[in-house]
Design a protein around this motif. Sequence first.
Motif, PDB file in Angstrom:
ATOM      1  N   GLY A   1      -1.672   2.980  -3.194  1.00  0.00           N
ATOM      2  CA  GLY A   1      -2.043   4.016  -4.141  1.00  0.00           C
ATOM      3  C   GLY A   1      -1.496   5.381  -3.753  1.00  0.00           C
ATOM      4  O   GLY A   1      -1.035   6.141  -4.612  1.00  0.00           O
ATOM      5  N   ALA A   2      -1.541   5.692  -2.463  1.00  0.00           N
ATOM      6  CA  ALA A   2      -1.039   6.997  -2.008  1.00  0.00           C
ATOM      7  C   ALA A   2       0.450   7.122  -2.272  1.00  0.00           C
ATOM      8  O   ALA A   2       0.933   8.166  -2.742  1.00  0.00           O
ATOM      9  CB  ALA A   2      -1.344   7.181  -0.527  1.00  0.00           C
ATOM     10  N   ARG A   3       1.202   6.044  -1.982  1.00  0.00           N
ATOM     11  CA  ARG A   3       2.634   6.091  -2.231  1.00  0.00           C
ATOM     12  C   ARG A   3       2.942   6.187  -3.725  1.00  0.00           C
ATOM     13  O   ARG A   3       3.861   6.900  -4.146  1.00  0.00           O
ATOM     14  CB  ARG A   3       3.305   4.861  -1.618  1.00  0.00           C
ATOM     15  N   THR A   4       2.156   5.466  -4.548  1.00  0.00           N
ATOM     16  CA  THR A   4       2.381   5.497  -5.991  1.00  0.00           C
ATOM     17  C   THR A   4       2.059   6.867  -6.571  1.00  0.00           C
ATOM     18  O   THR A   4       2.808   7.403  -7.406  1.00  0.00           O
ATOM     19  CB  THR A   4       1.516   4.424  -6.689  1.00  0.00           C
ATOM     20  N   VAL A   5       0.946   7.465  -6.123  1.00  0.00           N
ATOM     21  CA  VAL A   5       0.567   8.793  -6.619  1.00  0.00           C
ATOM     22  C   VAL A   5       1.623   9.830  -6.231  1.00  0.00           C
ATOM     23  O   VAL A   5       2.012  10.677  -7.046  1.00  0.00           O
ATOM     24  CB  VAL A   5      -0.815   9.192  -6.071  1.00  0.00           C
ATOM     25  N   GLN A   6       2.083   9.756  -4.990  1.00  0.00           N
ATOM     26  CA  GLN A   6       3.121  10.694  -4.543  1.00  0.00           C
ATOM     27  C   GLN A   6       4.388  10.539  -5.383  1.00  0.00           C
ATOM     28  O   GLN A   6       5.015  11.530  -5.792  1.00  0.00           O
ATOM     29  CB  GLN A   6       3.426  10.462  -3.070  1.00  0.00           C
TER      30      GLN A   6
ATOM     31  N   LEU B   1     -16.226  -7.854   6.719  1.00  0.00           N
ATOM     32  CA  LEU B   1     -15.818  -6.486   7.053  1.00  0.00           C
ATOM     33  C   LEU B   1     -14.306  -6.395   7.248  1.00  0.00           C
ATOM     34  O   LEU B   1     -13.656  -5.464   6.747  1.00  0.00           O
ATOM     35  CB  LEU B   1     -16.542  -6.033   8.313  1.00  0.00           C
ATOM     36  N   ILE B   2     -13.746  -7.361   7.950  1.00  0.00           N
ATOM     37  CA  ILE B   2     -12.304  -7.355   8.191  1.00  0.00           C
ATOM     38  C   ILE B   2     -11.538  -7.476   6.870  1.00  0.00           C
ATOM     39  O   ILE B   2     -10.561  -6.753   6.631  1.00  0.00           O
ATOM     40  CB  ILE B   2     -11.921  -8.491   9.152  1.00  0.00           C
ATOM     41  N   ARG B   3     -11.988  -8.372   6.005  1.00  0.00           N
ATOM     42  CA  ARG B   3     -11.324  -8.531   4.711  1.00  0.00           C
ATOM     43  C   ARG B   3     -11.456  -7.267   3.864  1.00  0.00           C
ATOM     44  O   ARG B   3     -10.490  -6.830   3.222  1.00  0.00           O
ATOM     45  CB  ARG B   3     -11.917  -9.719   3.965  1.00  0.00           C
ATOM     46  N   SER B   4     -12.656  -6.677   3.856  1.00  0.00           N
ATOM     47  CA  SER B   4     -12.879  -5.475   3.062  1.00  0.00           C
ATOM     48  C   SER B   4     -12.016  -4.321   3.545  1.00  0.00           C
ATOM     49  O   SER B   4     -11.397  -3.614   2.736  1.00  0.00           O
ATOM     50  CB  SER B   4     -14.356  -5.088   3.125  1.00  0.00           C
ATOM     51  N   LEU B   5     -11.945  -4.139   4.855  1.00  0.00           N
ATOM     52  CA  LEU B   5     -11.130  -3.061   5.402  1.00  0.00           C
ATOM     53  C   LEU B   5      -9.644  -3.301   5.139  1.00  0.00           C
ATOM     54  O   LEU B   5      -8.896  -2.359   4.865  1.00  0.00           O
ATOM     55  CB  LEU B   5     -11.383  -2.929   6.908  1.00  0.00           C
ATOM     56  N   GLY B   6      -9.229  -4.565   5.227  1.00  0.00           N
ATOM     57  CA  GLY B   6      -7.825  -4.878   4.955  1.00  0.00           C
ATOM     58  C   GLY B   6      -7.450  -4.575   3.513  1.00  0.00           C
ATOM     59  O   GLY B   6      -6.398  -3.980   3.245  1.00  0.00           O
ATOM     60  N   GLN B   7      -8.314  -4.969   2.574  1.00  0.00           N
ATOM     61  CA  GLN B   7      -8.038  -4.706   1.158  1.00  0.00           C
ATOM     62  C   GLN B   7      -8.052  -3.208   0.865  1.00  0.00           C
ATOM     63  O   GLN B   7      -7.194  -2.701   0.122  1.00  0.00           O
ATOM     64  CB  GLN B   7      -9.076  -5.424   0.297  1.00  0.00           C
TER      65      GLN B   7
ATOM     66  N   ARG C   1      -8.178   4.243  -8.638  1.00  0.00           N
ATOM     67  CA  ARG C   1      -8.028   3.166  -7.660  1.00  0.00           C
ATOM     68  C   ARG C   1      -8.238   3.697  -6.239  1.00  0.00           C
ATOM     69  O   ARG C   1      -8.818   3.011  -5.382  1.00  0.00           O
ATOM     70  CB  ARG C   1      -6.649   2.528  -7.798  1.00  0.00           C
ATOM     71  N   MET C   2      -7.763   4.902  -5.986  1.00  0.00           N
ATOM     72  CA  MET C   2      -7.979   5.511  -4.675  1.00  0.00           C
ATOM     73  C   MET C   2      -9.472   5.742  -4.434  1.00  0.00           C
ATOM     74  O   MET C   2      -9.987   5.540  -3.329  1.00  0.00           O
ATOM     75  CB  MET C   2      -7.219   6.834  -4.591  1.00  0.00           C
ATOM     76  N   PHE C   3     -10.180   6.150  -5.478  1.00  0.00           N
ATOM     77  CA  PHE C   3     -11.616   6.373  -5.364  1.00  0.00           C
ATOM     78  C   PHE C   3     -12.336   5.050  -5.093  1.00  0.00           C
ATOM     79  O   PHE C   3     -13.276   4.999  -4.284  1.00  0.00           O
ATOM     80  CB  PHE C   3     -12.144   7.011  -6.648  1.00  0.00           C
ATOM     81  N   ASP C   4     -11.915   3.989  -5.763  1.00  0.00           N
ATOM     82  CA  ASP C   4     -12.513   2.671  -5.511  1.00  0.00           C
ATOM     83  C   ASP C   4     -12.277   2.231  -4.071  1.00  0.00           C
ATOM     84  O   ASP C   4     -13.163   1.640  -3.440  1.00  0.00           O
ATOM     85  CB  ASP C   4     -11.923   1.636  -6.478  1.00  0.00           C
ATOM     86  N   ALA C   5     -11.097   2.501  -3.558  1.00  0.00           N
ATOM     87  CA  ALA C   5     -10.802   2.148  -2.166  1.00  0.00           C
ATOM     88  C   ALA C   5     -11.673   2.952  -1.208  1.00  0.00           C
ATOM     89  O   ALA C   5     -12.127   2.441  -0.178  1.00  0.00           O
ATOM     90  CB  ALA C   5      -9.322   2.393  -1.869  1.00  0.00           C
ATOM     91  N   ALA C   6     -11.915   4.216  -1.546  1.00  0.00           N
ATOM     92  CA  ALA C   6     -12.796   5.036  -0.704  1.00  0.00           C
ATOM     93  C   ALA C   6     -14.216   4.494  -0.713  1.00  0.00           C
ATOM     94  O   ALA C   6     -14.897   4.486   0.327  1.00  0.00           O
ATOM     95  CB  ALA C   6     -12.778   6.479  -1.201  1.00  0.00           C
ATOM     96  N   GLN C   7     -14.685   4.018  -1.868  1.00  0.00           N
ATOM     97  CA  GLN C   7     -16.016   3.420  -1.936  1.00  0.00           C
ATOM     98  C   GLN C   7     -16.076   2.136  -1.113  1.00  0.00           C
ATOM     99  O   GLN C   7     -17.087   1.859  -0.451  1.00  0.00           O
ATOM    100  CB  GLN C   7     -16.381   3.124  -3.392  1.00  0.00           C
ATOM    101  N   ALA C   8     -15.005   1.349  -1.144  1.00  0.00           N
ATOM    102  CA  ALA C   8     -14.956   0.130  -0.334  1.00  0.00           C
ATOM    103  C   ALA C   8     -15.017   0.466   1.150  1.00  0.00           C
ATOM    104  O   ALA C   8     -15.677  -0.218   1.932  1.00  0.00           O
ATOM    105  CB  ALA C   8     -13.686  -0.663  -0.655  1.00  0.00           C
TER     106      ALA C   8
END
Length: 210
Positions: free
Chosen positions: A64-69, A50-56, A160-167
Motif C-alpha cells: 500500500g505504501a508503495r502504491t500510494v507513493q 499472530l505470525i500470520r496476522s503480522l505477515g499479512q 487499505r493502509m488503515f485496515d492494515a494498521a487496525q490489524a
Amino acid sequence: MTTPPLPPRPSIGRSSFAIAMKDYTFIRPGIAVSVSAVTLIAALLIGIVLIRSLGQASTTVDRGARTVQTLHRYNAGLEVWRQMATSTDPAYKRPEVIAQRDSIRHALQSQLSRLAATITDPADQELVQTVLGGLATTDVGVGTQARQAMIVLLARQDDRMFDAAQASQRAVLLSAVLLALTVLAAGMLVVPMAWLYIRYKRGATIEVKV
C-alpha cells in the motif's frame, strides 16, 4: 517339599526430581501440568495466528505504501500535463513545450497501464482506466472525471493502509494475551518445579560434602 519363599523385590528408588516434587504444595502437580499444557497449547495457536496476522499486515502496508507513493507521483504528473494541455498561455504552445507535454502524457499512460496490470481489484482497475481516458483527450469533462478517479483511487489505498494498521493493533492485543498465557504456564509449573528441584539438588550436594 516346601518351596522356599521368594526374596523380597528390591524397591525402585525414586528419582531426585520426584523427591523434590513432594514439596510442591501450590496445587496438585497433575492439575498444574494439565493447566500448563492447556495454556501452552493456547499460546501456540495464538502465536500461529499472530505470525500470520503480522505477515499479512506487513505485506499490505508495504504494498500500500508503495502504491500510494506511486499514485501521488502520477497524480502530480497528471495535473502538470492537464495544465499544459488546457492552458491558453502562448508559452505552452511552443514546440519544445508541446514535446515535453506529450512526453509526460506517454510516460503516464505507460506507467498507469503497468499499474493496472498489477491491480486485482476490478473497481481499482476501472478507476485507472478512467484516468487513462482523461489522458487521451483535453476535454474538460473527461479531465474532471480523471481527477476524481485518481482521488478515489488514492482514498481506497488509504483505507487499505488503515485496515492494515487496525490489524497491527489487533496483533498487539494478541501479543499481550500470548505473553500472559506464557507467564501463567511458567509461573504455575515450570518456575516452581525448577526452583524446588534446584533447591533439592543443592541440599543433596551439601549433605554429601558434609
